[in-house]
Design an enzyme around this catalytic site. Structure first.
Site, PDB file in Angstrom:
ATOM      1  N   SER A  17       0.714  -1.592  -0.343  1.00 17.85           N
ATOM      2  CA  SER A  17      -0.287  -0.642  -0.086  1.00 17.85           C
ATOM      3  C   SER A  17       0.941   1.381  -0.416  1.00 17.85           C
ATOM      4  O   SER A  17       1.270   1.717   0.789  1.00 17.85           O
ATOM      5  CB  SER A  17      -0.464   0.114   1.035  1.00 17.85           C
ATOM      6  OG  SER A  17      -1.290   1.506   1.559  1.00 17.85           O
ATOM      7  N   ARG A  18       0.188   2.248  -0.719  1.00 13.41           N
ATOM      8  CA  ARG A  18       1.275   3.736  -0.528  1.00 13.41           C
ATOM      9  C   ARG A  18       0.922   4.625  -0.369  1.00 13.41           C
ATOM     10  O   ARG A  18       0.959   5.571  -0.180  1.00 13.41           O
ATOM     11  CB  ARG A  18       1.346   3.714  -2.128  1.00 13.41           C
ATOM     12  CG  ARG A  18       1.332   3.030  -3.494  1.00 13.41           C
ATOM     13  CD  ARG A  18       3.778   2.304  -3.135  1.00 13.41           C
ATOM     14  NE  ARG A  18       4.112   4.061  -3.919  1.00 13.41           N
ATOM     15  CZ  ARG A  18       4.259   4.073  -4.590  1.00 13.41           C
ATOM     16  NH1 ARG A  18       3.779   3.625  -6.040  1.00 13.41           N
ATOM     17  NH2 ARG A  18       4.806   5.448  -4.919  1.00 13.41           N
ATOM     18  N   LYS A  67     -13.896  -4.674   1.475  1.00 11.48           N
ATOM     19  CA  LYS A  67     -14.299  -3.388   1.362  1.00 11.48           C
ATOM     20  C   LYS A  67     -16.257  -4.107   1.632  1.00 11.48           C
ATOM     21  O   LYS A  67     -17.090  -3.314   2.220  1.00 11.48           O
ATOM     22  CB  LYS A  67     -14.349  -2.939  -0.162  1.00 11.48           C
ATOM     23  CG  LYS A  67     -12.460  -1.777  -0.413  1.00 11.48           C
ATOM     24  CD  LYS A  67     -12.552  -2.300  -1.635  1.00 11.48           C
ATOM     25  CE  LYS A  67     -11.375  -1.369  -1.484  1.00 11.48           C
ATOM     26  NZ  LYS A  67     -11.016  -0.882  -3.412  1.00 11.48           N
ATOM     27  N   ALA A 127     -14.569  -8.065 -14.314  1.00  9.55           N
ATOM     28  CA  ALA A 127     -16.472  -8.289 -12.627  1.00  9.55           C
ATOM     29  C   ALA A 127     -16.200  -8.696 -12.199  1.00  9.55           C
ATOM     30  O   ALA A 127     -17.230  -8.948 -11.406  1.00  9.55           O
ATOM     31  CB  ALA A 127     -17.143  -9.235 -14.151  1.00  9.55           C
ATOM     32  N   TYR A 216      -1.636  -0.376 -10.574  1.00  9.57           N
ATOM     33  CA  TYR A 216      -0.380  -0.114  -9.953  1.00  9.57           C
ATOM     34  C   TYR A 216       1.313   0.258  -9.090  1.00  9.57           C
ATOM     35  O   TYR A 216       2.112   0.000  -9.519  1.00  9.57           O
ATOM     36  CB  TYR A 216      -0.617   1.471  -8.739  1.00  9.57           C
ATOM     37  CG  TYR A 216      -1.233   1.146  -6.988  1.00  9.57           C
ATOM     38  CD1 TYR A 216      -0.094   1.394  -6.430  1.00  9.57           C
ATOM     39  CD2 TYR A 216      -2.065   1.372  -6.807  1.00  9.57           C
ATOM     40  CE1 TYR A 216       0.053   0.660  -5.531  1.00  9.57           C
ATOM     41  CE2 TYR A 216      -2.629   1.208  -5.352  1.00  9.57           C
ATOM     42  CZ  TYR A 216      -1.373   0.692  -4.958  1.00  9.57           C
ATOM     43  OH  TYR A 216      -1.794   0.361  -3.326  1.00  9.57           O
ATOM     44  N   GLY A 237      -2.689   3.178 -12.378  1.00  9.90           N
ATOM     45  CA  GLY A 237      -3.756   3.268 -11.726  1.00  9.90           C
ATOM     46  C   GLY A 237      -3.183   4.235 -10.639  1.00  9.90           C
ATOM     47  O   GLY A 237      -3.824   4.714  -9.642  1.00  9.90           O
TER      48      GLY A 237
END
Length: 278
Positions: A17-18, A67, A127, A216, A237
């Protein structure tokens, strides 16, 4: 002693994670002594970890696979989260977590930065969960016809239902189609390390237009390579990542994605420098 305001990004895996660089740059530019850390949280542990959080934790950025769990945990959700069924941002209010989806807004802002202000039709590759945010973003840009290229056309059914709610005709297209209709924009939402047959990548690239690949961490991808060979423009991304993070900063500081930051362009510039610098 006053407890420092803390923010975290949760996911599994999380080392890639950035978000810490982006958010730390933003709060430094805003003159806020806030911290932003990574934490590996498997989906099965999300509810217990959220319940055990410290009182100084102001908010969370959520990445895969959390999420959906964050959506379920939110006591209030913004319109984009409600439509997509995905929350990537939790503001931890005293009355309960408030959930936001800034991924769709990040896609919109990145495409507009690339000169795409409106469109009638577009294509999505994949999808999965990210495709729902991509579809919501394309709706905001005016799309009324979206093709979704997927290995299993049956997987497109939930996106067709979402498209109906958004006023978009969603058409499933097999990944191994020999040719594709021209589209001004293709948004790729499949993992960067996903295997894409060369024939499929080349057939998609031959249709032309701009490719926005939300990846990304695995750049270039099979699709971006095919687009480059065909002489068409590509976006990684990183633009989406940057702009969705800016919207998260708005949420964490002002309580809403519409709460424009003081000196926002300067803040965005600092975040961009942090992203480019790694």
């Amino acid at each position: 002693m006053t407890e420092r305001t803390a923010l975290e990004v949760w996911g599994d895996p999380i080392a890639h994670s950035r978000s810490p660089q982006l958010h730390t740059a933003a709060y430094r530019a805003l003159g806020l002594d806030w911290t932003f850390e990574r934490r590996r949280v498997p989906e099965a542990a999300f509810v217990d970890t959220l319940a055990a959080r410290g009182s100084g934790l102001r908010g969370l950025s959520l990445t895969m696979p959390l999420k959906g769990a964050a959506f379920a945990a939110a006591k209030w959700r913004d319109d984009c989260a409600e439509v997509t069924g995905a929350v990537n941002t939790l503001l931890l209010d005293a009355d309960g977590p408030r959930g936001f989806n800034t991924d769709a807004g990040g896609i919109v802002r990145a495409l507009r930065e690339a000169g795409v202000d409106s469109l009638d039709g577009a294509r999505i590759v994949g999808a999965g969960a990210t495709a729902t945010s991509a579809l919501a973003a394309l709706a905001e840009l005016g799309a009324r016809h979206v093709e979704i290229v997927a290995r299993r056309p049956a997987a497109v059914a939930p996106l067709q239902a979402l498209g109906h709610r958004l006023g978009i005709v969603v058409v499933p297209v097999p990944m191994d189609a020999a040719a594709h209709a021209p589209m001004p924009v293709t948004v790729a939402t499949i993992p960067g390390d996903a295997r894409v047959a060369a024939a499929s990548a080349n057939a998609l690239a031959a249709a032309g237009g701009l490719l926005m690949d939300v990846v990304y961490g695995h750049w270039p991808t099979a699709l971006s390579d095919a687009w480059t060979r065909a002489g068409h423009p590509t976006l990684s991304g990183e633009g989406m990542l940057l702009h969705q993070a800016l919207l998260q900063v708005r949420v964490f500081t002002g309580g809403d994605t519409g709460a424009v930051l003081p000196g926002e362009q300067a803040v965005l510039a600092e975040m961009r420098r942090a992203l480019v610098g790694g």
